[in-house]
Structure formats: C-alpha cells, structure tokens
Design a protein around this motif. Structure first.
Motif, PDB file in Angstrom:
ATOM      1  N   VAL A 176      35.382 -31.979  15.970  1.00 16.21           N
ATOM      2  CA  VAL A 176      35.494 -33.167  16.804  1.00 16.21           C
ATOM      3  C   VAL A 176      36.865 -33.190  17.468  1.00 16.21           C
ATOM      4  CG1 VAL A 176      36.298 -34.559  14.861  1.00 16.21           C
ATOM      5  CG2 VAL A 176      35.264 -35.681  16.838  1.00 16.21           C
ATOM      6  N   SER A 178      39.015 -36.180  19.130  1.00 13.55           N
ATOM      7  CA  SER A 178      38.921 -37.640  19.127  1.00 13.55           C
ATOM      8  C   SER A 178      40.279 -38.266  19.405  1.00 13.55           C
ATOM      9  CB  SER A 178      38.371 -38.138  17.782  1.00 13.55           C
ATOM     10  OG  SER A 178      39.162 -37.630  16.719  1.00 13.55           O
ATOM     11  N   LYS A 190      35.401 -40.008  20.846  1.00  8.22           N
ATOM     12  CA  LYS A 190      35.142 -38.697  20.261  1.00  8.22           C
ATOM     13  C   LYS A 190      34.088 -37.992  21.080  1.00  8.22           C
ATOM     14  CE  LYS A 190      31.739 -40.365  16.905  1.00  8.22           C
ATOM     15  NZ  LYS A 190      31.382 -40.409  15.451  1.00  8.22           N
TER      16      LYS A 190
END
Length: 809
Positions: A176, A178, A190
C-alpha cells in the motif's frame, strides 16, 4: 554526456579499517545495535538514530567525536515478545526495530517501529526524545511501518503529513501507498487494491518535488505486462499529488493521481539491470530549473549472466514527466493481458486536480495507470558499471572544483563493507578511493550524507561510523594531489600542501579531468635513468646481504592505477635474473653482478616518479674475536703409526692399547680448536694438520694436545669392523665344509663287493688281486686340516708313469 562503457573500475587507493591515512570516527555502545534509520537535522549538527528498541540523538558538530545527547528506550513488553514467539517468529526478530523516523515540525518527530510484529507509532520531542502521544500508549502503525524488520519501506513527511509505502498485513501480501496524519481538508488516502496497482513490490525510496507538488516512489515489482514463462522483475517510478483528496463517488478515499512507469537501466545490446537497490535525489544546480533534478539509482540483474555486477543509472525529472504525459496501457479483464490503448485518451493519468473530475474520467484513470513508454537513463547509457562489487546504498553530491566547474560525487556502499567515492567525468567514472567501514557483512544498514558538513554517516549493526568526504591531507606531494583527481582537493603552491578547495580562496593546482602533473605542478618529467648513474647515486636505504642469498625489495606503491617499474645497475632488469611478483616487489640472487642501486618507479597518467631507492651491498666479513690468538697456518703432514704411538692405525690397536687409551683420554682438548678429523692413508699412515716443522714425537703430541680426540669413535669403528670380518670368515668356512661333505659321501655302485674284498685284504696286510693277471694301482688317501676341521680328499687315479692321466709330462 556521460558515456561509461563496461571498463573495469578499480579504486585508486584502498584504506583498510583503522588505517592511519583515513581516520574514521565511530560510535559504539553495547546497548545500541541495528541502526536501521538515520535522520539528520537541517543544521547538520544532530543525527537522530533509529536502532533496535531505542531512539538516539547524537551530537555530530564535533569533527573528532560522536557524542550522545539523549536516548529513548522503546522495547516491547514480555507479553508482546511471547505472543510474537507464539506466532512462529524468531526471538531475534521480535524486538522493536525503528523503521520510520521523520520530522513533523521544528519541535516534534514521528517514529514507528515493528514492535514484535505489531507495528506501533508515536510522537516524540526532538530535544528530549520524550513520547508525546495523544493517547496513553503508542498508536497502531499498520500501513505506516512494516511488520517484518527485513521488509523494506519508505516514508516522507510533507507539511506535517506522512506518506508511506509499505505492507499493511502480517503476511506482507497487501502492499500500500498511503497518506496519514492528514489535516484540514485532506483525508487519509491509500491505493485501490482491487485492480492490482502493485504486484509484489519492494519499496526503495521516495522523493518530494516542491515545484511539482508530487511525491515520487521508487520500487521494483513483477512486470505483468511481459508474458514470460518466468516472472520478470521491473523497476518502477510512481507518482501521486500531495493535493489529492480522492474522488467524490468513484475512488473515494483512494488516490486519483496514481500512475507508474518502468525505469530502464540498460545499455545497448545488453540485458537490462532490472532490479533497483537504492535511489537518491540530486537537486539541480543553483539557478537551474527543477526539471534538471537527477535521480541516481543502483541496479542489479536477476539473471546469472550479470551476477555480481552493479550498474548506476541517472534519470532526469524532465524525462519522467514526459513519460507520464504520453500513452498508457490498458488491461483486458478477460485475458488479463496488457495492450496499448488505441482509442482516444479521455484524461491524462497522474495529473493533479482530478478529484473534482467526472466519474467517467476517474474510471479512465483508475484503469489506465501504467505508462506505455519506459523512462530511459540520461544519455541512454549507464553512468558506471562495477563487475566485482554489489552496491547497496548510495548518496550523491555536487562539488564546485577549483576550475569553477561542477562535478558529481557518488558515495557507494558495498556489501563487502567498503565505501567507494567516485567522481563522474565525461570519459567515465573514476573511483578516487575506497574506505573499509565495517568488516562483517551487515544485513540492515543505512547511509546519510551531510553536504553542508562534508560527512557521510553509515549505520551498521554495531553503531554509526562517520566518514569525512574529503581526505586531502593524505596526499603529501603535488603529484599525488593532482593524480587523485578529487574535486574536493587542490595543491596550494604557497603552503606546499594539499588543501580542500572550499577552505582556500587562492587558486589551487588541480586537474580533475586529465590529471596532468607536469602542467599543474610546473615540474619536469623524471628521466628514465635519473638517480641510477654512477655519478648520481640517489640516497636511499642500504641493504647488506651475503653472496648467494635471495633478497626481496619492496615497492611502497599506494595507487592501484600506477604501473610500478624497477631499474637496476644495468638499466632494464633481465627476467632470467630477476623476479617481479604482482605485489610490485623485486626478488633476485645476490651476486657480484647484481650489487648496486635499485629504483622503484611508478608510471601513472604519463607522470613518472620514484617510490623507493635501495643500495644492495655485500655484507662485510666480521673480524675474529680480539681474545682469541690468530690461528697458525695449517698444513697436512704424514705421521707413521710407529713414530706417534698416540695415533693408531685404522682398525688395529697397538699392544699397549689400554695405556694409549688412558693417555689419550687424559689429554686436554681445546674448545677453540677447529674440529678437523684425522685423515688416514692406506698402510697405517695418518694425516694430521700441524705446523710445517713438527716432525718429531713431541711435535705430534703437541699437535694432538690441541686437537680433538676421536679415540672412542675409533674403538667403536674397529670393533664393528672386527665383527664384520668374523662374520664373513665364519660364513666362508661353513661353505667349504658343506662342499667337502658332498664330495666324500659314499655312493652305491656295482664294485661295492670288490671294494669290500680289497679292504679286508688291506687290513690283513695282503695286496689285492691283479685284474687280468696284473696288479691294480692302489688308491692314495690324503688328509687336509683347516681350522681344526678334517675332511678326506678324493683319490685321484694315476697312470703307470706316476702322473695324472691325460696330463703332459
């Protein structure tokens, strides 16, 4: 344009750890280890260190020491460690490894750690390192810090907001990118993980470009656009806008400005270096546009043909922006294959301000996030290639040289524990030096450059090492200072010293591109025979050796780029008499022809200089001790055994052997007399050294009085010789006895009855009867006696004339 071929790059000078020519400042403490994160203050006087179970602040303003200011102990509890172990993790991986350390403002920092595979984050004061979390305990750090201490991540703060690239689950399967700690109109964002925007990535670094209001993330991942049998790793650059707030209906709380492209570090007609290891940002020169920002990266290859090699490529921000502004690929949901979009482009993915766009536009940028073109390196060539080093981290700095030109310096950290300092020139890279920072391989490490202080900080598993960027004082002559080709250093003709360019206002002697010593130092080149002629004996080290000994002369060369040559008394050295190993030394046998002066010369970039001078001489014979009288002239004289009763013949002792032995043992033997054995001639004549006029018995006794005694040895030899002769004589007699027994043994024949009658007649005193009316010849018996043994000789028949038959008279 930098054009670096595949030439073999070798550091010019190598400094082992602890070398006095390259002093380092180290910070080691038994309670501090695994310094995985380094953060330098804006003024460059404080270095914040994220270690295992601790956060430290070091005072780095002093050049000679690293002083600790404060320390925060932040370790998991026993219950947390027990739960980590129950999850199947090793206890050595369960401590709290600090992986995020960023400034939020001028007074506070934000730190995150793995915390026994349960990430935690906290606020802390920069001066005291005290936690100032909003709650009573650190907050959860999922999506901000990795779970595993060996997983790589990157983090950066912009205007008090934290942007991270890491994994968001325990198993590391949810990558991810984010944003956290959002304030005002911003919200935490995200990636949309439903479309596979990331494919098993390894995050490397991130960089913020203020003029673009964009953050660029660098990582490597599996390239799904390539339909290969094996997984093909590609290097990527991705971008997001800091002003992004997500879509209103489509892509809510998701990035609307995410786009990625391939970084291609490849030379023509060669396999690409497709796995990025580290990326550093070099701002443009003062007054240049932001598009001239360079990103230097270290790349390796996933193929074994390029195993053990590292390449450095430079990418320009202008080229990255151009790639994101062109066409994008599209993913076919049915076949899961990528193809180039042929229909009209609705929007430009990666463009800032799309959060207010329509749902149709947001769906377009959601599905078209992979750029069709690749970002090519500067000059479409490799900056440098190392065939024998695996580089892991790098830092870049722009230096203004004495000629008022800017040069780029790269600091590259190897897996073997060396720090390489390289300067990028038009003809290729030149590695000025290598410095050994640590001896044992370090699995987790970091590097931080302080351009204002001219220092490189390296984090190791034991602590922090401070390496000065410049080492000008090491070069003691103008030639060495110029041949180093270091933009930091120049020769001061007034002070006769190699100085740092930034510390001296006057013009310095320096030639970074060519390294021309004669023009820069105003010197004349050394003639080939300078200092070797008979009338020009250069002072040097004297080597005294005996004849027929092997001598080894060392050449103290420091530059690996120089060719070392030897010159002797006769000019060039013949390979038949001299050996020159690879270490630059010289070996030869000392004879009358090899005595004389020897010069070790170096040839580097057309400059010739003397490194060492030796004078090989014959070692003088030491005089005899003053207390010992000079020995008299020695001659060999013949002494008969009858004239000198103290010198017996070899193997035979005289009748008075006991008396002779007693008198010989009683004779004093001088310890200073040479131990010369007596030589014996055949016939019992001994040769003994003595004065020419000593021919009498007294002279012989005087001679033996000053000679060593060998009576015991002579007795042993005589006894052994007698035993050998007795053994041989016994064997000979035994052989003769056996032959006699065979010849006298009785034999069965037809005349046994006749022989018996003749024997009976002989016993009665009668003559045997005649054969055919004649009397036969009698048999004569002869006895012989040898050593007390009697044997019967065979009777031999004789003729009528008394002689042996068939024998002429």
């Amino acid at each position: 344009m930098l054009s670096q071929g595949s030439t073999w790059l070798t550091p010019r000078i190598s400094f082992p750890k602890g070398s006095p020519g390259r002093p380092l400042v180290c910070f080691y403490r038994p309670d501090v280890c695994n310094t995985t994160t380094l953060l330098l203050s804006e003024d460059g006087d404080t270095l914040f260190v994220g270690a295992r179970d601790a956060v430290l602040s070091l005072d780095v303003s002093q050049k000679e020491a690293l002083v600790i200011r404060s320390k925060l102990d932040w370790s998991p509890s026993g219950k947390d460690l027990e739960q980590c172990s129950m999850k199947g993790k090793e206890m050595m991986d369960c401590p709290n490894f600090i992986r995020v350390l960023q400034f939020l403002n001028t007074t506070h920092m934000y730190a995150c750690g793995t915390y026994a595979f349960s990430p935690r984050c906290t606020y802390m004061h920069t001066e005291t390192l005290l936690m100032t979390s909003h709650s009573s305990k650190p907050e959860e750090g999922r999506g901000r810090c990795p779970y595993d201490p060996y997983q790589r991540n990157t983090a950066i703060t912009v205007d008090g907001e934290l942007y991270t690239a890491t994994v968001a689950d325990y198993r590391g399967n949810r990558p991810v990118i984010s944003r956290h700690l959002s304030e005002g109109s911003h919200v935490d964002l995200k990636l949309d993980d439903t479309l596979g925007w990331l494919e098993d990535p390894t995050f490397i670094s991130s960089s913020f470009i203020p003029s673009e209001e964009k953050i660029y993330f660098f990582f490597s991942e599996v390239g799904k656009e390539y339909d290969f049998i094996d997984e093909f790793i590609v290097s990527r650059v991705a971008q997001i806008c800091t002003s992004d707030v997500g879509g209103q209906r489509t892509l809510q709380r998701r990035w609307t400005t995410f786009a990625k492209a391939q970084l291609l570090c490849q030379a023509s007609s060669e396999l690409p270096y497709n796995v990025v290891q580290d990326i550093t940002t070099l701002p443009p020169p003062e007054g240049a546009p932001a598009d001239d920002t360079l990103f230097y990266g270290i790349f390796t290859s996933q193929w074994s043909v390029n195993s053990g090699q590292s390449a450095v490529c430079a990418f320009r921000l202008r080229d990255i922006k151009a790639t994101f502004s062109r066409n994008y690929k599209v993913l076919n949901r049915d076949t899961l294959r990528w193809s180039t979009r042929v229909q009209e482009k609705i929007a430009n993915p990666g463009e800032c301000g799309l959060h207010n766009a329509s749902d149709n536009t947001l769906r377009f940028v959601k599905e078209n996030f992979l750029a069709d073109d690749s970002v090519r390196p500067v000059g479409r060539s490799l900056t440098m290639v190392s065939h024998d080093q695996n580089y892991s981290h790098l830092a870049a700095q722009r230096v203004r040289a004495a000629n008022h030109r800017d040069y780029t310096i790269l600091f590259l950290l190897t897996d073997a524990g060396y720090l390489h300092k390289a300067v990028l020139l038009e003809k290729g890279a030149h590695i000025i030096e290598e410095v050994q920072v640590f001896q044992k391989p370090q699995p987790i490490k970091n590097m931080q450059l302080s351009a204002s202080k001219g220092v490189v900080f390296v984090g190791t598993s034991e602590g922090v090492v401070r390496v000065p960027a410049a080492n000008c004082s090491f070069y003691s002559s103008c030639a060495q200072c110029v041949l180093a080709r270091d933009p930091f250093c120049g020769w001061d003709h007034a002070d006769k010293a190699c100085m740092e360019v930034s510390h001296v206002q006057a013009s310095l002697g320096q030639d970074v591109d060519g390294g021309n010593v004669e023009e820069t130092c105003n010197t004349t080149p050394l003639s080939p025979r300078a200092g070797v002629g008979p009338n020009k004996l250069t002072p040097g080290e004297t080597v005294s050796m005996s004849l027929n000994e092997v001598v080894r002369l060392q050449c103290p060369g420091t530059s690996r780029h120089a060719q070392r040559l030897w010159e002797g008394p006769g000019g060039r050295l013949s390979p038949d008499l001299y050996l020159q190993p690879e270490d630059g030394s010289l070996r030869f046998l000392v004879t009358s022809a090899t005595l004389g002066p020897y010069l070790c010369l170096s040839m580097e970039r057309g400059h010739r200089q003397t490194l060492a001078v030796y004078h090989v001489e014959q070692k003088p014979t030491p005089p005899p001790p003053a207390t010992s009288p000079p020995p008299a002239p020695t001659v060999w004289m013949a002494v008969k055994s009858g004239d000198l009763d103290l010198v017996p013949s070899v193997g035979v002792w005289p009748k008075t052997s006991a008396e002779v032995k007693r008198r010989a043992d009683a004779m004093p033997v001088s310890s200073e007399a040479p131990k010369t054995p007596l030589a014996t001639k055949p016939g019992g004549v001994s040769l003994a050294p003595g004065p020419r006029d000593s021919g009498s018995k007294d002279g012989g006794r005087q001679l033996l009085a000053h000679s060593p005694s060998y009576l015991k040895e002579l007795v042993v030899v005589s006894v052994l010789l007698a035993l050998c002769l007795s053994t041989l004589l016994t064997a000979a007699l035994y052989s003769i006895r056996q032959r006699c027994r065979k010849r006298t043994a009785p034999q069965a024949s037809a005349s046994d009855s006749r022989g018996g009658l003749a024997e009976r007649e002989a016993l009665r005193g009668e003559s045997p009867p005649r054969a055919n009316g004649k009397r036969s010849n009698g048999r004569t018996t002869r006895n012989s006696q040898t050593n007390g043994q009697v044997c019967t000789a065979a009777t031999t028949p004789k003729g009528s004339n008394g002689h042996l038959p068939n024998t002429p008279i």
